[in-house]
Design a protein around this motif. Sequence first.
Motif, PDB file in Angstrom:
ATOM      1  N   PHE A   1      58.847  46.229  66.413  1.00 38.48           N
ATOM      2  CA  PHE A   1      59.319  45.590  66.094  1.00 38.48           C
ATOM      3  C   PHE A   1      59.925  43.361  66.051  1.00 38.48           C
ATOM      4  CE2 PHE A   1      64.676  43.814  66.353  1.00 38.48           C
ATOM      5  CZ  PHE A   1      64.597  43.106  65.683  1.00 38.48           C
ATOM      6  N   HIS A   2      59.448  43.741  67.498  1.00 37.05           N
ATOM      7  CA  HIS A   2      59.121  42.669  68.264  1.00 37.05           C
ATOM      8  C   HIS A   2      58.137  41.023  67.619  1.00 37.05           C
ATOM      9  CE1 HIS A   2      55.035  42.870  70.746  1.00 37.05           C
ATOM     10  NE2 HIS A   2      55.148  44.044  70.255  1.00 37.05           N
ATOM     11  N   HIS A   3      56.722  42.027  66.441  1.00 35.54           N
ATOM     12  CA  HIS A   3      56.086  41.447  66.421  1.00 35.54           C
ATOM     13  C   HIS A   3      56.800  40.109  65.186  1.00 35.54           C
ATOM     14  CE1 HIS A   3      52.941  44.363  66.564  1.00 35.54           C
ATOM     15  NE2 HIS A   3      52.656  43.759  68.192  1.00 35.54           N
ATOM     16  N   TYR A   4      58.114  40.369  64.747  1.00 34.99           N
ATOM     17  CA  TYR A   4      58.450  39.324  63.741  1.00 34.99           C
ATOM     18  C   TYR A   4      59.432  38.072  64.379  1.00 34.99           C
ATOM     19  CZ  TYR A   4      61.694  37.874  60.415  1.00 34.99           C
ATOM     20  OH  TYR A   4      62.138  36.999  59.420  1.00 34.99           O
ATOM     21  N   PHE A   5      59.140  37.889  66.118  1.00 39.40           N
ATOM     22  CA  PHE A   5      60.398  36.637  66.389  1.00 39.40           C
ATOM     23  C   PHE A   5      59.251  35.727  66.237  1.00 39.40           C
ATOM     24  CE2 PHE A   5      62.622  40.935  67.306  1.00 39.40           C
ATOM     25  CZ  PHE A   5      63.971  40.030  67.962  1.00 39.40           C
ATOM     26  N   PRO A   6      57.860  35.302  66.176  1.00 42.44           N
ATOM     27  CA  PRO A   6      57.676  34.356  66.078  1.00 42.44           C
ATOM     28  C   PRO A   6      58.264  33.558  64.768  1.00 42.44           C
ATOM     29  CG  PRO A   6      55.704  35.711  67.296  1.00 42.44           C
ATOM     30  CD  PRO A   6      56.936  36.448  66.841  1.00 42.44           C
ATOM     31  N   ALA A   7      57.891  34.544  64.013  1.00 41.57           N
ATOM     32  CA  ALA A   7      58.467  34.426  62.341  1.00 41.57           C
ATOM     33  C   ALA A   7      60.550  33.731  62.799  1.00 41.57           C
ATOM     34  CB  ALA A   7      58.108  34.655  61.124  1.00 41.57           C
TER      35      ALA A   7
ATOM     36  N   LEU B   1      56.750  27.263  55.559  1.00 39.87           N
ATOM     37  CA  LEU B   1      56.041  27.115  55.832  1.00 39.87           C
ATOM     38  C   LEU B   1      55.457  28.336  57.329  1.00 39.87           C
ATOM     39  CD1 LEU B   1      52.573  27.567  54.817  1.00 39.87           C
ATOM     40  CD2 LEU B   1      51.982  25.290  55.611  1.00 39.87           C
ATOM     41  N   GLY B   2      56.405  28.084  58.227  1.00 38.74           N
ATOM     42  CA  GLY B   2      55.467  28.386  59.510  1.00 38.74           C
ATOM     43  C   GLY B   2      55.957  29.816  59.626  1.00 38.74           C
ATOM     44  N   TRP B   3      57.522  30.203  58.401  1.00 35.82           N
ATOM     45  CA  TRP B   3      57.756  31.527  58.629  1.00 35.82           C
ATOM     46  C   TRP B   3      57.160  32.425  58.267  1.00 35.82           C
ATOM     47  CZ3 TRP B   3      60.521  34.732  54.646  1.00 35.82           C
ATOM     48  CH2 TRP B   3      60.221  35.353  54.173  1.00 35.82           C
ATOM     49  N   VAL B   4      56.738  32.152  56.536  1.00 37.68           N
ATOM     50  CA  VAL B   4      55.587  32.958  55.652  1.00 37.68           C
ATOM     51  C   VAL B   4      54.221  32.889  56.719  1.00 37.68           C
ATOM     52  CG1 VAL B   4      53.866  32.050  53.863  1.00 37.68           C
ATOM     53  CG2 VAL B   4      56.250  31.731  53.762  1.00 37.68           C
ATOM     54  N   LEU B   5      54.047  32.687  56.915  1.00 34.34           N
ATOM     55  CA  LEU B   5      52.681  32.764  58.149  1.00 34.34           C
ATOM     56  C   LEU B   5      52.674  33.303  58.997  1.00 34.34           C
ATOM     57  CD1 LEU B   5      51.126  28.851  58.146  1.00 34.34           C
ATOM     58  CD2 LEU B   5      49.975  30.331  56.961  1.00 34.34           C
TER      59      LEU B   5
ATOM     60  N   LEU C   1      46.769  31.191  70.927  1.00 37.42           N
ATOM     61  CA  LEU C   1      46.097  31.934  71.131  1.00 37.42           C
ATOM     62  C   LEU C   1      45.286  32.511  72.418  1.00 37.42           C
ATOM     63  CD1 LEU C   1      43.588  32.829  68.743  1.00 37.42           C
ATOM     64  CD2 LEU C   1      41.878  30.500  69.535  1.00 37.42           C
ATOM     65  N   GLY C   2      45.395  32.005  73.679  1.00 36.13           N
ATOM     66  CA  GLY C   2      45.272  32.716  74.340  1.00 36.13           C
ATOM     67  C   GLY C   2      45.818  33.803  75.214  1.00 36.13           C
ATOM     68  N   VAL C   3      47.235  33.181  74.550  1.00 35.73           N
ATOM     69  CA  VAL C   3      48.177  34.803  74.833  1.00 35.73           C
ATOM     70  C   VAL C   3      48.057  35.847  74.012  1.00 35.73           C
ATOM     71  CG1 VAL C   3      50.353  35.384  74.474  1.00 35.73           C
ATOM     72  CG2 VAL C   3      49.987  33.476  75.706  1.00 35.73           C
ATOM     73  N   LYS C   4      47.729  36.017  72.723  1.00 36.05           N
ATOM     74  CA  LYS C   4      47.612  36.759  71.755  1.00 36.05           C
ATOM     75  C   LYS C   4      47.112  36.582  70.220  1.00 36.05           C
ATOM     76  CE  LYS C   4      51.721  40.091  72.330  1.00 36.05           C
ATOM     77  NZ  LYS C   4      52.515  40.900  70.821  1.00 36.05           N
ATOM     78  N   PHE C   5      46.028  36.625  69.601  1.00 42.21           N
ATOM     79  CA  PHE C   5      45.031  36.079  68.430  1.00 42.21           C
ATOM     80  C   PHE C   5      46.471  36.041  67.372  1.00 42.21           C
ATOM     81  CE2 PHE C   5      41.330  38.912  70.141  1.00 42.21           C
ATOM     82  CZ  PHE C   5      41.177  37.759  70.151  1.00 42.21           C
ATOM     83  N   VAL C   6      47.517  36.504  67.568  1.00 41.72           N
ATOM     84  CA  VAL C   6      48.451  35.940  65.936  1.00 41.72           C
ATOM     85  C   VAL C   6      48.406  34.641  66.576  1.00 41.72           C
ATOM     86  CG1 VAL C   6      49.453  37.866  65.680  1.00 41.72           C
ATOM     87  CG2 VAL C   6      50.735  37.055  67.264  1.00 41.72           C
ATOM     88  N   GLY C   7      48.520  33.676  67.659  1.00 37.24           N
ATOM     89  CA  GLY C   7      48.560  32.257  67.535  1.00 37.24           C
ATOM     90  C   GLY C   7      47.864  31.910  66.409  1.00 37.24           C
ATOM     91  N   LEU C   8      46.939  32.351  65.738  1.00 35.87           N
ATOM     92  CA  LEU C   8      45.833  32.149  65.095  1.00 35.87           C
ATOM     93  C   LEU C   8      46.508  31.428  63.573  1.00 35.87           C
ATOM     94  CD1 LEU C   8      42.569  34.615  64.108  1.00 35.87           C
ATOM     95  CD2 LEU C   8      42.634  32.454  65.257  1.00 35.87           C
ATOM     96  N   PHE C   9      47.995  32.082  63.626  1.00 36.37           N
ATOM     97  CA  PHE C   9      49.106  31.527  62.216  1.00 36.37           C
ATOM     98  C   PHE C   9      49.171  29.424  62.359  1.00 36.37           C
ATOM     99  CE2 PHE C   9      49.925  36.510  62.861  1.00 36.37           C
ATOM    100  CZ  PHE C   9      49.431  36.506  62.065  1.00 36.37           C
ATOM    101  N   ILE C  10      49.692  30.309  64.263  1.00 38.01           N
ATOM    102  CA  ILE C  10      50.375  28.564  64.428  1.00 38.01           C
ATOM    103  C   ILE C  10      48.896  27.151  64.311  1.00 38.01           C
ATOM    104  CG2 ILE C  10      49.913  28.680  66.774  1.00 38.01           C
ATOM    105  CD1 ILE C  10      52.594  26.786  64.671  1.00 38.01           C
ATOM    106  N   ILE C  11      48.092  27.776  64.420  1.00 46.36           N
ATOM    107  CA  ILE C  11      46.423  27.523  64.211  1.00 46.36           C
ATOM    108  C   ILE C  11      46.182  26.501  62.858  1.00 46.36           C
ATOM    109  CG2 ILE C  11      44.227  27.215  64.516  1.00 46.36           C
ATOM    110  CD1 ILE C  11      43.928  28.322  67.460  1.00 46.36           C
TER     111      ILE C  11
END
Length: 820
Positions: free
Chosen positions: A733-739, A715-719, A310-320
């Motif tokens: 495009f790079h927004h997809y790489f965590p998924a 579930l991780g991929w969906v979130l 979460l301290g790097v990007k707000f999309v860290g909320l997904f793993i939370i």
Amino acid sequence: MLCASCRLLVARAATTLPAPPRGRGPALRYQRRELHFPGHPEPPSSDSSVGRLTRQSVPLGRRVILRRGRMPPAVGGGLAGSELRSRRGRCGSQAARVVGRDVAAEAAARSPKRPVRSSRRFEAAGRWALLALVTLVSFATRFHGLDQPAHVCWDETHFGKMGSYYINRTFFFDVHPPLGKMLIGLAGYLSGYDGTFLFQKPGDKYEHHRYMGMRGFCAFLGSWLIPFAYLTVLDLSKSFPAALLTAALLTFDTGCLTLSQYILLDPILMFFIMAAMLSMVKYNSCADRPFSAPWWSWLSLTGISLAGALGVKFVGLFIILQVGLNTISDLWHLFGDLSLSLVTVGKHLTARILCLIVLPLVLYVAIFAVHITVLNKSGPGDGFFSSAFQARLSGNNLYNASIPEHLAYGSVVTVKNLRMAIGYLHSHRHLYPEGVGARQQQVTTYLHKDYNNLWIIKKHNTNSDPLDPSFPVEFVRHGDIIRLEHKETSRNLHSHYHEAPLTRKHYQVTGYGINGTGDSNDFWRIEVVNRKFGNRIKVLRSRIRLIHLVTGCVLGSSGKVLPKWGWEQLEVTCTPYLKDTLSSIWNVEDHINPKLPNISLDVLQPSFPEILLESHMVMIRGNNGLKPKDNEFTSKPWHWPINYQGLRFSGANDTDFRVYLLGNPVVWWLNLVSIALYLLSGSIAAIAMQRGAQLPAEVEGLTKILLRGGGQLLLGWVLHYFPFFLMGRILYFHHYFPAMLFSSMLTGVLWDTLLRLCAWGLASSSLARGVHALGILSLLLGTAYSFYLFHPLAYGMVGPLAQDPESPMAGLRWLESWDF
């Protein structure tokens, strides 16, 4: 009832057979089968305590033979791994026979004891060697050619520059939390970078500046993604082939490789996401040892990783969110375990609150405390924040400043909107274009300090100079009717019934008049929010509204970005809706009046909680305001899983050193097929188990791995993917790489499980082993060969573009949308 001799035989059989193994993984469950002895009726199922020890038993006189299904020997553990091999050693053709006293002794004599400790040591050494090999290959691929190209690539312009800001302690604004940029700046500082490179645009050469420390740090964190994914899949599937396949998919993906080699936030974000996932899986595996040292360690590491993500990007909320759902499910099952007291359940709840909520929050707040402490000098981000916030920044005109406290006629002021990231009331000599309201001077809001932000407060009914020494000081009071004259152009702030440029049903605001002479549409009533008429107006503290006298509308900013004719500044309108909103509330910031005494602004500096809250409001506002500009390259979420279009990192011509962000198509399309196949096979397996289908033990165990381990990864991929469909901001495009990390791990689990199920159905054990090994080996070799073909995309290429038939990459342009 059984006769005495038969009861003795049963008791001896029970002592001969091995006990079911313990462990967190999908345990091998023994199905209940009844023992039938000749001459005795079959007992009811509830009377047989020995039957649960066998998978299949058939009467053969006084001998009961244990028969098991056929599975290929595995490199790893679990049903298909070490547990199964150990059971074969105990339950094979010799030791698995249940015989009488003499036969049992004969079997024991023919089955010498195996060197258990040596075997375990050898197996442990093999596990560590394989992990070391995976890690070594990962680091080798990420650090190869790290210094090329020796110029700025893509978003290095932003995050390298922000690292420089930290080294120079210069305040800036970014839409992401600060941890990633702080770590980049720290890496640059420790590697000898002095923060003087400007990072102005892609293609600028680094020359003598030391940039390798920052690139090396990002590559270092990006290299750990593969070992983390390997260990996560190994723990979920208990299968080394599944973990090895996952590691190969990520190692040989050109997209993950490219993102890991540059000064970006993505490798840092993915590092913390994978660390959180691995820690969560590990503390789940310690569920049989709650409150032990490993259990506490993995639980705490999960919380630390969540704070990092979460301290790097707000999309860290997904793993939370994923960890939160896992925790809720875990606690729900604990609550339903009647063998646990409520006190124990309360301890579990408290431990998770401390490690997964309190610890991450403390660390997250600490990140901002360091950020605010380090960046104490005025910089390009000042204008995004309130006047009180700016008063704490060294070098800002409000820092240690002394200005007149109360507003008076003749004062030169700047007027700032209280809505975050709106900026100052601004005008310039450019006119609105034809067809956009009246063709008069533009009035906008602007986020940066500028002379065109200065306005002079004058009375509405006179043009006399209030600063004339012969006139007494006259203060502006709540309810006064005033005129705001733009200092640089001498035009008055003006409104009329023409529609605003972008916002329907709002009125246009312009600059009108010559040398301060205009008409009645230049008159505004100044009001202080929640104050009585006649009160003086305080600089910085008073929250004011400007109400147009003729139309009755309120001056405000819609926050919408004007087109290029408006210099992409923000729209100012006069809204007929009189409800108080931050977009229609202003405060006076700069105040110049030589006839008034000054006061110090130190008393206005905000507290840390106020700074923390304001920082988040500005970041959220900035994220929502990220809209695509004209002719700017963007992508849509449905493009990403199919690898529809990549992203140029460096170079565009055949003479340039070109780097192109594109996933390895073999890996990405295999992941896409695997997701569809998992949904199909998982649905069939879930329905079969829900309907109570009697599955063989091996099949049931593999099915549980598929549903439980694969379900976590799905579930991780969906979130990490589907929330982007709901976002209105600009997407890349790079927004997809965590998924993509989760889809690759799911691919490893799925194909290993399916190959084991196929092998189980074969009659020959040697053929079963060959099918499984050949399938895994084919996937590994195919992935490696595809990387050999596409590696120039990541490591760089020079020469003809792929559209040219003579280009060595021409045959690899499988989609027209790939423009490398």
